[in-house]
Structures are given as C-alpha cells and as structure tokens.
Design an enzyme around this catalytic site. Structure first.
Site, short mmCIF file in Angstrom:
data_model
loop_
_atom_site.label_atom_id
_atom_site.label_comp_id
_atom_site.label_asym_id
_atom_site.label_seq_id
_atom_site.Cartn_x
_atom_site.Cartn_y
_atom_site.Cartn_z
N HIS A 1 48.32 -35.63 8.58
CA HIS A 1 48.38 -36.20 9.92
C HIS A 1 49.83 -36.54 10.23
O HIS A 1 50.54 -37.15 9.42
CB HIS A 1 47.53 -37.47 10.01
CG HIS A 1 46.05 -37.21 9.95
ND1 HIS A 1 45.50 -35.95 10.01
CD2 HIS A 1 45.00 -38.07 9.87
CE1 HIS A 1 44.18 -36.04 9.94
NE2 HIS A 1 43.85 -37.32 9.86
N CYS B 1 42.92 -43.13 8.13
CA CYS B 1 44.01 -42.32 7.56
C CYS B 1 45.34 -42.50 8.31
O CYS B 1 46.40 -42.70 7.68
CB CYS B 1 43.60 -40.86 7.52
SG CYS B 1 42.56 -40.34 8.89
N ARG C 1 43.64 -34.24 17.94
CA ARG C 1 43.35 -33.30 16.85
C ARG C 1 44.11 -32.01 17.13
O ARG C 1 44.09 -31.49 18.26
CB ARG C 1 41.84 -33.00 16.82
CG ARG C 1 41.42 -32.11 15.67
CD ARG C 1 41.34 -32.84 14.35
NE ARG C 1 40.28 -33.85 14.35
CZ ARG C 1 40.22 -34.84 13.45
NH1 ARG C 1 41.14 -34.96 12.51
NH2 ARG C 1 39.25 -35.72 13.52
P1 NAP Z 1 33.07 -34.06 4.26
O1 NAP Z 1 34.12 -33.13 3.78
O2 NAP Z 1 32.23 -33.63 5.40
O3 NAP Z 1 32.13 -34.39 2.98
C1 NAP Z 1 31.12 -35.37 3.01
C2 NAP Z 1 29.89 -34.84 2.28
O4 NAP Z 1 29.24 -33.84 3.08
C3 NAP Z 1 30.11 -34.12 0.97
O5 NAP Z 1 30.38 -34.97 -0.08
C4 NAP Z 1 28.80 -33.36 0.80
O6 NAP Z 1 27.80 -34.25 0.30
C5 NAP Z 1 28.46 -32.99 2.24
N1 NAP Z 1 28.77 -31.58 2.60
C6 NAP Z 1 28.05 -30.87 3.50
N2 NAP Z 1 28.57 -29.64 3.64
C7 NAP Z 1 29.64 -29.55 2.83
C8 NAP Z 1 30.57 -28.50 2.53
N3 NAP Z 1 30.50 -27.31 3.13
N4 NAP Z 1 31.55 -28.75 1.65
C9 NAP Z 1 31.65 -29.94 1.04
N5 NAP Z 1 30.78 -30.96 1.28
C10 NAP Z 1 29.77 -30.78 2.16
O7 NAP Z 1 33.67 -35.46 4.69
P2 NAP Z 1 35.11 -36.10 4.34
O8 NAP Z 1 36.14 -35.56 5.23
O9 NAP Z 1 35.32 -36.05 2.88
O10 NAP Z 1 34.89 -37.60 4.83
C11 NAP Z 1 34.09 -38.53 4.10
C12 NAP Z 1 34.31 -39.91 4.70
O11 NAP Z 1 35.68 -40.28 4.54
C13 NAP Z 1 34.04 -40.00 6.21
O12 NAP Z 1 33.45 -41.23 6.50
C14 NAP Z 1 35.41 -39.91 6.83
O13 NAP Z 1 35.48 -40.54 8.07
C15 NAP Z 1 36.23 -40.65 5.79
N6 NAP Z 1 37.65 -40.27 5.79
C16 NAP Z 1 37.98 -38.95 5.81
C17 NAP Z 1 39.32 -38.60 5.80
C18 NAP Z 1 39.72 -37.14 5.82
O14 NAP Z 1 40.92 -36.89 5.94
N7 NAP Z 1 38.80 -36.19 5.73
C19 NAP Z 1 40.30 -39.58 5.75
C20 NAP Z 1 39.93 -40.93 5.71
C21 NAP Z 1 38.59 -41.25 5.72
P3 NAP Z 1 26.68 -33.79 -0.73
O15 NAP Z 1 27.39 -33.30 -1.97
O16 NAP Z 1 25.89 -35.05 -0.99
O17 NAP Z 1 25.91 -32.72 -0.06
#
Ligand code: NAP
Length: 376
Positions: free
Chosen positions: A277, A137, A270
């Site tokens: 960011h 990001c 962070r």
């Molecule tokens: P995240 O919010 O933790 O979501 C990933 C998955 O976790 C969800 O699709 C869901 O899968 C599960 N999950 C478990 N508890 C949850 C809850 N309370 N609410 C929503 N989902 C929950 O992860 P993310 O930030 O989207 O990141 C995903 C990937 O993108 C990572 O590899 C990260 O490094 C990358 N990334 C993130 C960002 C960012 O700004 N966040 C930026 C660039 C890249 P199920 O529906 O299958 O349970």
C-alpha cells in the site's frame, strides 16, 4: 516449560500465508505447539509447513478451540463475529490475536504495533488483557513511516491519499486482477502484433472489454485492471468510507491519544498493484522551523524498518514503489518536501508491504511477546 498450544485459523489466506512464512523464517514454530484449522476443508491436511503436513481441524469446533492457549485468526471479520462471541460465552481464557477489524475498537482490546505502542502492550499484558488485534494496514504503515514525527509530538494533522494493492482485499481478489489482465492481454494480442493499427482503436476495444460483463468480477464487482476504485469498505454516515474512518480512529487508539486526538483523514483508493500500500501524505506540522533535513533525521532514527528515500527521480522510482518494497519489511518514505502552502506543511509519499508490517508482522511479534510473557 510446556509450549503454548497455538491455533491458526485462516493460515492459507493472504495474511495467513505471509504469517506462516515469516514464522518459518524466524524459527518461531520451535517455540509453540501449532494446531491448524480450516473453515472450508475441516478434515483435510495443510500444505507442507517446514516439511510437515498437519491434520486440519474444523474451525467451528468450539471444543477444539477451547483447548488452545492462543488463537490466531487471520480468516476475516465474519469468522471473528461468529466464533469470538461463542468462545466468550464458553469462558475461553486464552489469548485471541486477530487480523480483522471487528474487535479493534473494543475497550478490552489493544491494537498491536509494538515499535509504536510496546508500552501499552506490556501494560495490557500485565493487567490480564487477552485480546490483541492487528491494526488496519494503511494505519500501521503510516505510523511506522511517521513514527518519529508522532513520537516527538510534531504533527497537528495528516491527510492521507492511499493507493492500496489488490492483495489487501484477499487471495481471491489478487487472482481476479490476474484473470482480468489475462483477458485484456488475450483481447489485445492481434492488434498489438500489428504496430500500424490505430492506438485509439486498441484503447476503445480494451475500454469496452473492461466495462463488459465478460471481464471476471466476482470479488471486486468492478474492473480493477486498467482502472482505480476510489472506494474501500462500507459507507459511514459522514461520507467517509470505513477504511477512511479507520485512519483517524485506529491511529489515535494505537498512539494512545484518545481523547486528545490528532485529526487524520483522507481518501482510500484501490489500485491494480499486486502487493504494498502506498500513501501520499500532507502533514501539518506543529513546528514550521524544522528543516527537511532535520525531519528526515527524526523519521530515519525512529525505528529500524523505516527508510528515507532521497527526493530525486532515480531514488524515488527505484526505491519508493510497490515493485521495490514488495515482500520486504522496509517502510519507505520519500518525496519529503515543504509544500507551497507554507513552511508548516510537509508532503511525503510512503510505501510498505501491507501483508508484512501492515498485517502479519505485528501479529507474529505479538505472539512472541506472549510467549516471553508466559515464560516469565
Ligand atoms: P483471504 O486471502 O481471503 O483469506 C481468508 C480465508 O479465506 C483463508 O484463510 C481461507 O480459509 C479462505 N479462502 C477462500 N478462498 C481462498 C483462496 N482461493 N486462497 C486462499 N484462501 C482462501 O483474506 P486475507 O486478505 O488474508 O484477510 C484476512 C483478514 O485480515 C481480513 O479480515 C482482512 O480484512 C484482514 N487484513 C488483511 C490485510 C491484507 O493485506 N490482505 C491486511 C490487514 C488486515 P479456509 O482455509 O478456512 O478455507
């Protein structure tokens, strides 16, 4: 022509939710046949998407995945590690789009950021590449902010000090910050209502609370409310964190500069912002004779999303903050000035929504590039 069957894994996470929102805003679902998957609720239903509740499929069901033309995983690195190999072993021939970092540096993977590397993407598609990964990001946001300087070969090196929002770590981390704030508010309420109470006593009480085991810290491990955490991701052998390493490695791959790389390094931190960011940049220019006005013009003209903010208090504080930029596609850059180190040293501060241009938007746009490529 038959619509591409596109599978979404991780649709309800931070990146996934923002991706779905953007696709709805742009009417992208009209051009695909979507299939939704879950790792935690494989036989449930999605939340209503464009008025439709979709049946969820098991994200570990290899047979279902093999039927897809495109798989978009915004679930995370662990899922990618487990399932991408299995798909490869089963000779999956479709496209794999991913928000996690695991596959970014593979030789047959392109890191997608089309306003910067569209030519690389088109060449890869034409040669049969199927692996397209969103960049880190902060890297994507820095490249969009400084696109004009890179495109004109004006950069000798960059140092970036980041201020990364909690949503960068995922939905649960965002909730944890709110839970910590909630506890801080509850614990300070009585003293706050009595304005004769010692401010030092309030400060000590809150510091004790944020260092105590009562504070919810299941995801960050450390307090993030009222605190900053100068460490993101795992350690590298040279003392960098992996997040810091990505700055140089991924930016140079996206820019197609390897092996003649530009040195990019810094410190990733962070902070307790919800979304967006920010980065304080020190840029060593190749040309010390460029005026700040000329630099601003080069930056502004590079792409439609970058927005140069005038270096004054009012514009900076109203336009160059996470609060101002959150949930927009703008990448703001300001505080542009020559530093006291010399005329070839430029200072800048940039803010972008890491869930939009830093994650979901390059993937959304890549899906549309694939759809157009498929139609031709
Ligand atoms: P995240 O919010 O933790 O979501 C990933 C998955 O976790 C969800 O699709 C869901 O899968 C599960 N999950 C478990 N508890 C949850 C809850 N309370 N609410 C929503 N989902 C929950 O992860 P993310 O930030 O989207 O990141 C995903 C990937 O993108 C990572 O590899 C990260 O490094 C990358 N990334 C993130 C960002 C960012 O700004 N966040 C930026 C660039 C890249 P199920 O529906 O299958 O349970």
């Amino acid at each position: 022509m038959k619509k591409l069957k596109v599978g979404f894994i991780g649709y309800r996470g931070m990146v996934g939710s923002v991706l779905i929102n953007r696709m709805l805003e742009e009417g992208d679902f009209a051009h695909i046949d979507p299939v939704f998957f879950s790792t935690s609720n494989p036989h449930g239903n999605t939340y209503p998407i464009n008025g439709t509740v979709y049946k969820l499929h098991d994200a570990y069901d290899i047979e279902q995945l093999l039927m897809l033309d495109v798989i978009i995983s915004t679930h995370g690195g662990e899922y990618t590690n487990t399932m991408y190999c299995k798909l490869e072993q089963n000779n999956y021939t479709g496209f794999w789009l991913d928000a996690s970092s695991n596959l970014r540096m593979k030789d047959n993977a392109v890191i997608v950021l089309d306003p910067i590397n569209r030519a690389v993407i088109d060449k890869a598609l034409a040669s049969g590449v199927k692996l397209f990964i969103g960049g880190n990001c902060t890297v994507s946001l820095m490249l969009l902010a400084l696109g004009g300087l890179f495109a004109n070969d004006l950069v000798e090196w960059v140092s970036s000090i980041t201020y990364q929002a909690v949503s960068g770590a995922g939905a649960n981390n965002m909730r944890e910050l709110l839970q910590q704030w909630h506890m801080v508010a509850q614990n300070s309420q009585a003293i706050l209502n009595d304005n004769k109470h010692s401010i030092l006593e309030l400060d000590a009480k809150i510091n004790q609370l944020i260092n105590s085991e009562h504070l919810p810290r299941n995801y960050f491990d450390y307090p993030i409310a009222g605190n900053v955490l100068p460490w993101i991701d795992v350690a590298m052998a040279n003392g960098q964190t992996k997040e810091e390493w990505k700055g140089g490695a991924e930016a140079n791959k996206i820019l197609g500069l390897v092996p003649n790389t530009i040195n990019i390094d810094g410190m990733c931190v962070r902070v307790g912002a919800m979304r967006c960011h920010s980065q304080a940049l020190t840029i060593k220019l190749k040309d010390k004779n460029l005026s700040v006005t000329a630099i601003e013009k080069i930056i502004q003209e590079h792409n439609p999303w970058v927005t140069v903010v005038a270096n004054n208090k009012q514009d900076t504080l109203s336009k160059l903050t996470p609060a101002a930029i959150s949930n927009t596609l703008k990448v703001a850059i300001g505080r542009l000035r020559k530093l006291n180190f010399g005329d070839d040293f430029l200072g800048a501060f940039t803010v972008g929504d890491q869930l939009l241009w830093g994650a979901a938007e390059p993937i959304r746009r890549m899906l549309n590039i694939i759809i157009k490529h498929h139609a031709n």
